[in-house]
Design a protein around this motif. Sequence first.
Motif, mmCIF file in Angstrom:
data_model
loop_
_atom_site.group_PDB
_atom_site.id
_atom_site.type_symbol
_atom_site.label_atom_id
_atom_site.label_comp_id
_atom_site.label_asym_id
_atom_site.label_seq_id
_atom_site.Cartn_x
_atom_site.Cartn_y
_atom_site.Cartn_z
ATOM 1 N N ALA A 68 -109.278 -3.880 -92.643
ATOM 2 C CA ALA A 68 -109.944 -5.389 -92.732
ATOM 3 C C ALA A 68 -110.953 -5.405 -91.644
ATOM 4 C CB ALA A 68 -108.784 -6.324 -92.829
ATOM 5 N N GLN A 69 -110.160 -4.942 -90.253
ATOM 6 C CA GLN A 69 -110.909 -4.857 -89.233
ATOM 7 C C GLN A 69 -112.331 -4.258 -89.114
ATOM 8 O OE1 GLN A 69 -108.194 -3.650 -85.981
ATOM 9 N NE2 GLN A 69 -107.007 -5.447 -86.023
ATOM 10 N N ALA A 70 -112.127 -2.867 -89.567
ATOM 11 C CA ALA A 70 -113.295 -2.005 -89.572
ATOM 12 C C ALA A 70 -114.426 -2.474 -90.447
ATOM 13 C CB ALA A 70 -112.913 -0.755 -89.916
ATOM 14 N N LEU A 71 -113.912 -3.156 -91.361
ATOM 15 C CA LEU A 71 -115.095 -3.811 -92.478
ATOM 16 C C LEU A 71 -115.479 -5.216 -92.290
ATOM 17 C CD1 LEU A 71 -114.085 -1.886 -95.555
ATOM 18 C CD2 LEU A 71 -115.631 -1.173 -94.137
ATOM 19 N N GLY A 72 -114.780 -5.843 -91.451
ATOM 20 C CA GLY A 72 -115.037 -7.133 -91.056
ATOM 21 C C GLY A 72 -114.684 -8.109 -92.151
ATOM 22 N N LEU A 73 -113.491 -7.716 -92.732
ATOM 23 C CA LEU A 73 -113.032 -8.386 -93.964
ATOM 24 C C LEU A 73 -111.534 -9.132 -93.605
ATOM 25 C CD1 LEU A 73 -113.921 -5.762 -96.607
ATOM 26 C CD2 LEU A 73 -115.114 -8.018 -96.178
ATOM 27 N N THR A 74 -111.061 -10.046 -94.495
ATOM 28 C CA THR A 74 -109.709 -10.457 -94.294
ATOM 29 C C THR A 74 -108.700 -9.554 -94.743
ATOM 30 O OG1 THR A 74 -109.881 -11.760 -96.357
ATOM 31 C CG2 THR A 74 -110.647 -12.884 -94.466
ATOM 32 N N GLU A 75 -107.569 -9.567 -94.010
ATOM 33 C CA GLU A 75 -106.476 -8.539 -94.754
ATOM 34 C C GLU A 75 -106.245 -9.174 -96.184
ATOM 35 O OE1 GLU A 75 -103.278 -7.753 -92.078
ATOM 36 O OE2 GLU A 75 -104.244 -8.498 -90.441
ATOM 37 N N GLY A 76 -106.226 -10.228 -96.569
ATOM 38 C CA GLY A 76 -105.949 -10.434 -97.880
ATOM 39 C C GLY A 76 -106.809 -10.039 -98.915
ATOM 40 N N TRP A 77 -108.168 -10.092 -98.661
ATOM 41 C CA TRP A 77 -109.480 -9.391 -99.378
ATOM 42 C C TRP A 77 -109.151 -7.937 -99.522
ATOM 43 C CZ3 TRP A 77 -112.891 -5.839 -99.585
ATOM 44 C CH2 TRP A 77 -114.127 -5.977 -100.399
ATOM 45 N N VAL A 78 -108.666 -7.276 -98.451
ATOM 46 C CA VAL A 78 -108.339 -6.017 -98.623
ATOM 47 C C VAL A 78 -107.219 -5.711 -99.377
ATOM 48 C CG1 VAL A 78 -107.506 -3.791 -97.311
ATOM 49 C CG2 VAL A 78 -109.629 -5.336 -96.315
ATOM 50 N N SER A 79 -106.064 -6.461 -99.110
ATOM 51 C CA SER A 79 -104.722 -6.294 -100.277
ATOM 52 C C SER A 79 -105.102 -6.561 -101.443
ATOM 53 C CB SER A 79 -103.903 -7.469 -99.712
ATOM 54 O OG SER A 79 -102.734 -7.421 -100.208
ATOM 55 N N ARG A 80 -106.147 -7.537 -101.890
ATOM 56 C CA ARG A 80 -106.130 -7.883 -103.410
ATOM 57 C C ARG A 80 -106.930 -6.431 -103.897
ATOM 58 N NH1 ARG A 80 -106.801 -12.810 -101.153
ATOM 59 N NH2 ARG A 80 -109.094 -12.584 -101.089
ATOM 60 N N THR A 81 -108.054 -5.945 -103.142
ATOM 61 C CA THR A 81 -108.916 -4.847 -103.293
ATOM 62 C C THR A 81 -108.138 -3.608 -103.955
ATOM 63 O OG1 THR A 81 -110.790 -5.972 -102.255
ATOM 64 C CG2 THR A 81 -110.930 -3.401 -102.945
ATOM 65 N N LEU A 82 -106.869 -3.469 -102.782
ATOM 66 C CA LEU A 82 -106.397 -2.413 -102.987
ATOM 67 C C LEU A 82 -105.431 -2.492 -104.147
ATOM 68 C CD1 LEU A 82 -106.005 -1.151 -99.217
ATOM 69 C CD2 LEU A 82 -107.467 -0.256 -100.937
ATOM 70 N N LYS A 83 -104.885 -3.549 -104.379
ATOM 71 C CA LYS A 83 -104.012 -3.722 -105.687
ATOM 72 C C LYS A 83 -104.731 -3.390 -106.782
ATOM 73 C CE LYS A 83 -101.368 -7.255 -107.980
ATOM 74 N NZ LYS A 83 -100.680 -8.679 -107.798
ATOM 75 N N LYS A 84 -105.994 -4.056 -107.095
ATOM 76 C CA LYS A 84 -106.525 -3.734 -108.051
ATOM 77 C C LYS A 84 -107.055 -2.255 -108.218
ATOM 78 C CE LYS A 84 -109.757 -6.155 -110.249
ATOM 79 N NZ LYS A 84 -109.511 -7.059 -111.372
ATOM 80 N N TYR A 85 -107.374 -1.445 -107.294
ATOM 81 C CA TYR A 85 -107.440 -0.199 -107.372
ATOM 82 C C TYR A 85 -106.525 0.517 -107.663
ATOM 83 C CZ TYR A 85 -108.818 4.487 -105.341
ATOM 84 O OH TYR A 85 -108.766 5.885 -105.415
ATOM 85 N N ARG A 86 -104.931 0.436 -107.183
ATOM 86 C CA ARG A 86 -103.886 0.866 -107.550
ATOM 87 C C ARG A 86 -103.611 0.773 -108.897
ATOM 88 N NH1 ARG A 86 -101.823 -1.003 -102.975
ATOM 89 N NH2 ARG A 86 -101.124 -2.950 -104.121
ATOM 90 N N GLN A 87 -103.950 -0.646 -109.564
ATOM 91 C CA GLN A 87 -103.578 -0.744 -111.115
ATOM 92 C C GLN A 87 -104.583 -0.195 -112.090
ATOM 93 O OE1 GLN A 87 -103.851 -5.197 -110.906
ATOM 94 N NE2 GLN A 87 -101.392 -5.319 -110.228
ATOM 95 N N GLU A 88 -105.964 -0.263 -111.851
ATOM 96 C CA GLU A 88 -106.979 -0.097 -112.581
ATOM 97 C C GLU A 88 -107.931 1.226 -112.120
ATOM 98 O OE1 GLU A 88 -109.361 -3.499 -113.697
ATOM 99 O OE2 GLU A 88 -107.639 -4.751 -113.048
ATOM 100 N N GLY A 89 -107.602 1.776 -111.050
ATOM 101 C CA GLY A 89 -108.689 2.974 -110.388
ATOM 102 C C GLY A 89 -109.748 2.352 -110.032
ATOM 103 N N GLN A 90 -111.051 3.427 -110.219
ATOM 104 C CA GLN A 90 -112.205 2.842 -109.793
ATOM 105 C C GLN A 90 -112.924 1.756 -110.768
ATOM 106 O OE1 GLN A 90 -114.367 3.981 -107.294
ATOM 107 N NE2 GLN A 90 -112.641 5.150 -106.390
ATOM 108 N N ALA A 91 -112.326 1.991 -111.749
ATOM 109 C CA ALA A 91 -112.994 0.717 -112.922
ATOM 110 C C ALA A 91 -112.702 -0.650 -112.319
ATOM 111 C CB ALA A 91 -112.488 0.849 -114.065
ATOM 112 N N GLY A 92 -111.530 -0.620 -111.694
ATOM 113 C CA GLY A 92 -110.975 -2.019 -111.090
ATOM 114 C C GLY A 92 -111.857 -2.734 -109.934
ATOM 115 N N ILE A 93 -112.401 -1.717 -109.435
ATOM 116 C CA ILE A 93 -113.147 -2.046 -107.972
ATOM 117 C C ILE A 93 -114.714 -2.226 -108.329
ATOM 118 C CG2 ILE A 93 -111.591 -1.657 -106.548
ATOM 119 C CD1 ILE A 93 -112.809 0.912 -105.740
#
Length: 102
Positions: A30-55
């Motif tokens: 989040a710090q490196a990309l200038g995003l919120t931790e919540g945004w990163v968390s939601r993104t990684l959750k979708k990535y874990r669940q759906e892989g590349q298609a999820g993001i």
Amino acid sequence: MPTYKPADYELLRRRCAELKELDWQQNKIAQALGLTEGWVSRTLKKYRQEGQAGIAWRKPDGPACRLTKEQLSQLLAELTKGAPAHGFAGAIWTRPRVNEPG
């Protein structure tokens, strides 16, 4: 925090996934990309669940159609008859012509 265009977010989601694969912590991503931790968390959750298609970027859904399937079929049948069959000069269908009560 920087502002991003909608087109940039797929790249950011992919970069989040890449950094997580390199064992980065979510708060560091989040710090490196200038995003919120919540945004990163939601993104990684979708990535874990759906892989590349999820993001991947998807065109946002438009509003739901307000016509029933039967109404859509009837509309198509009437449009197929052509504009002159409904009393219009010329074969061009316009939104006002389609919306005109018949």
